[in-house]
Write a protein that holds these residues in place. Sequence first.
Motif, short mmCIF file in Angstrom:
data_model
loop_
_atom_site.label_atom_id
_atom_site.label_comp_id
_atom_site.label_asym_id
_atom_site.label_seq_id
_atom_site.Cartn_x
_atom_site.Cartn_y
_atom_site.Cartn_z
N GLY A 74 36.76 94.23 16.73
CA GLY A 74 37.54 93.31 17.55
C GLY A 74 37.47 91.90 17.01
O GLY A 74 36.49 91.20 17.16
N TYR A 75 38.50 91.49 16.32
CA TYR A 75 38.53 90.16 15.74
C TYR A 75 39.06 89.13 16.73
O TYR A 75 39.07 87.96 16.46
CB TYR A 75 39.42 90.14 14.50
CG TYR A 75 38.87 90.95 13.37
CD1 TYR A 75 38.09 90.36 12.39
CD2 TYR A 75 39.13 92.31 13.28
CE1 TYR A 75 37.58 91.11 11.35
CE2 TYR A 75 38.62 93.05 12.24
CZ TYR A 75 37.84 92.45 11.28
OH TYR A 75 37.34 93.19 10.27
N GLY A 76 39.51 89.59 17.88
CA GLY A 76 40.22 88.69 18.77
C GLY A 76 41.68 88.69 18.37
O GLY A 76 42.03 88.92 17.22
N SER A 77 42.53 88.47 19.28
CA SER A 77 43.95 88.53 19.00
C SER A 77 44.41 87.28 18.27
O SER A 77 44.04 86.17 18.62
CB SER A 77 44.72 88.67 20.32
OG SER A 77 46.09 88.76 20.06
N GLY A 78 45.21 87.46 17.24
CA GLY A 78 45.84 86.34 16.56
C GLY A 78 47.25 86.17 17.12
O GLY A 78 47.94 87.16 17.36
#
Length: 194
Positions: A74-78
């Motif tokens: 989970g990179y976080g939403s771009g």
Amino acid sequence: SWQSIDFSLLGIGPYGAVVDSGRTHPEGASYLWVVESGSGKIRRVDTKTGDLSDVFRAAEYDEAGKQSGTPTQGYGSGYGITIDHEDRVWIPNSDNGNNYKDRPTVFRFEATRRQEGVLVSNFDANNSTYAAQQDLWDAFRVDVDTDWDIADWRGRGITAEPTEDGSRIWANFNNKWDSAPYNYIVAFDADNGS
């Protein structure tokens, strides 16, 4: 003539795409940089060959804005992507788990560097691993007072403005979808993040 790319065939659900200058492509073609929805992962597409490369981003950064910790799924939403005058890639933090939500934050990927005055690639598509890329990311956060110190800032768009001596990065942030009137547009210097 025009060209199209079916991102679904590449397994990409983009929330933004931008083309660089092509100054570091071996044949002078451009690279298309895409930020994915959901994962926040960045992909680079060679517009000449169609080759696809991953760019990894860690979930946490230290106080100096350098990556720390280990990469996660989970990179976080771009949400949005842009390129500055040095072909460095920028994305606003849209939702990076519990990290960096208390202040508006943008991330810069050092896809290029200057070597004896010439712009060269910093990104090795043949070594597209977290370990090879971890030092190529910087995080820049709004230096806030109490007016900004509200949890859950989400980046909603980003663009680069050419200036006389470089670029200015403009990013739009709000406090979740339903939290008006907390909506701000913030400018960052592309070279030092101030």
